[in-house]
Design an enzyme around this catalytic site. Structure first.
Site, mmCIF file in Angstrom:
data_model
loop_
_atom_site.group_PDB
_atom_site.id
_atom_site.type_symbol
_atom_site.label_atom_id
_atom_site.label_comp_id
_atom_site.label_asym_id
_atom_site.label_seq_id
_atom_site.Cartn_x
_atom_site.Cartn_y
_atom_site.Cartn_z
ATOM 1 N N GLY A 13 28.353 -69.931 59.099
ATOM 2 C CA GLY A 13 27.892 -71.312 59.225
ATOM 3 C C GLY A 13 28.748 -72.176 60.126
ATOM 4 N N LYS A 14 29.414 -71.570 61.117
ATOM 5 C CA LYS A 14 30.274 -72.345 62.023
ATOM 6 C C LYS A 14 29.508 -73.455 62.740
ATOM 7 C CE LYS A 14 31.716 -69.004 64.647
ATOM 8 N NZ LYS A 14 30.971 -67.934 63.985
ATOM 9 N N LYS A 33 30.565 -74.643 73.179
ATOM 10 C CA LYS A 33 30.377 -73.263 72.724
ATOM 11 C C LYS A 33 30.611 -72.383 73.956
ATOM 12 C CE LYS A 33 28.668 -70.069 69.769
ATOM 13 N NZ LYS A 33 29.107 -69.825 68.383
ATOM 14 N N GLU A 112 33.714 -74.478 69.526
ATOM 15 C CA GLU A 112 33.295 -73.501 68.513
ATOM 16 C C GLU A 112 33.431 -72.087 69.048
ATOM 17 O OE1 GLU A 112 29.337 -71.795 66.371
ATOM 18 O OE2 GLU A 112 29.297 -73.931 66.904
ATOM 19 N N ALA A 114 33.070 -67.767 68.633
ATOM 20 C CA ALA A 114 31.957 -66.853 68.362
ATOM 21 C C ALA A 114 32.475 -65.777 67.420
ATOM 22 C CB ALA A 114 31.442 -66.231 69.652
ATOM 23 N N PRO A 201 27.251 -77.435 49.865
ATOM 24 C CA PRO A 201 26.432 -76.550 49.031
ATOM 25 C C PRO A 201 25.317 -75.916 49.845
ATOM 26 C CG PRO A 201 25.821 -78.829 48.660
ATOM 27 C CD PRO A 201 27.018 -78.860 49.574
ATOM 28 N N TYR A 202 24.657 -74.950 49.248
ATOM 29 C CA TYR A 202 23.509 -74.332 49.911
ATOM 30 C C TYR A 202 22.436 -75.403 50.087
ATOM 31 C CZ TYR A 202 19.931 -70.909 51.083
ATOM 32 O OH TYR A 202 18.960 -70.188 51.741
#
Length: 221
Positions: A13-14, A33, A112, A114, A201-202
């Site tokens: 979940g980055k 990215k 971010e 990879a 949370p999910y």
């Protein structure tokens, strides 16, 4: 301030957390990215969903090629995709692209990664070499699922061994049915050498704004 966002593994979940951090930050923001595989061909060229998400969450708008300079279509390890295309992923080339972060006037900038921390670039180089060279503070995303304790602690050890600091970490619930989630979270808080910036949370609707509501960036100070 510029931070490097890494994760305990692929699919932790980055990008969601990076987008949420950008959404929660104050001032001018931008996310990069530098390397992405699994890109799609479009009329404008190769595009990666993670890079596009960072662009959407950034207040500073830059051309796609500046955000994601090394884009590859196959959903495989980037150094393998680069080798197929004859692209050189030498750390100095990646660092040269990321030097742009110093000139865009961002108050809050994220780069971010990879995969996980030790992403291979080929010829014995790793993306972590770039982070070392630039001496970037690191934010760790922990994918909350079975095995996260081992993954998080090994990643933290590797970052410390590279002479870098984790300045904060985020717990991201990727397995909604994880057993003993609360106990695992408390163990991580006790064992990781950095403040927890939040527990996400999910989420049925995993948006940057929804995730941002669970983060506290004041702890980065």
């Amino acid at each position: 301030m510029t931070f490097f966002v890494t994760g305990t593994d692929t699919d932790c979940g980055k990008t969601l957390i990076s987008s949420a951090l950008l959404a929660a930050a104050k001032g001018e923001t931008v996310g990069f990215k530098p390397i992405a595989s699994g890109c799609e061909q479009t009329e404008n060229g190769l595009r990666n969903s993670d890079a596009l998400a960072l662009m959407a969450a950034s207040s500073i708008k830059l051309p796609y090629e500046d955000i994601n300079p090394f884009a590859f279509e196959p959903a495989i390890a980037p150094h393998l995709a680069a080798a197929e295309k004859g692209v050189n992923l030498a750390p100095n080339r990646i660092e040269a692209q990321l030097k742009m972060a110093e000139y865009v006037g961002a108050d809050f900038c994220l780069i971010e990664g990879a995969g996980g921390w030790r992403l291979p670039l080929g010829e014995g180089h790793f993306l972590s070499d770039v982070v070392q060279s630039m001496q970037l503070p690191v934010i760790l995303v922990v994918g909350m699922k079975l095995g996260c304790l081992n993954h998080a602690l090994l990643t933290a050890q590797a970052i410390k061994a590279d002479g870098l600091n984790i300045v904060g970490w985020v717990a991201n619930q990727v397995d909604k049915d994880m057993a003993y989630q609360e106990q695992n979270l408390e163990s991580l808080k006790a064992l990781l050498p950095a403040p927890c910036l939040g527990y996400v949370p999910y989420l049925a609707e995993a948006t940057a704004e929804a995730a941002a509501s669970h983060l506290d960036l004041t702890l980065l100070a």
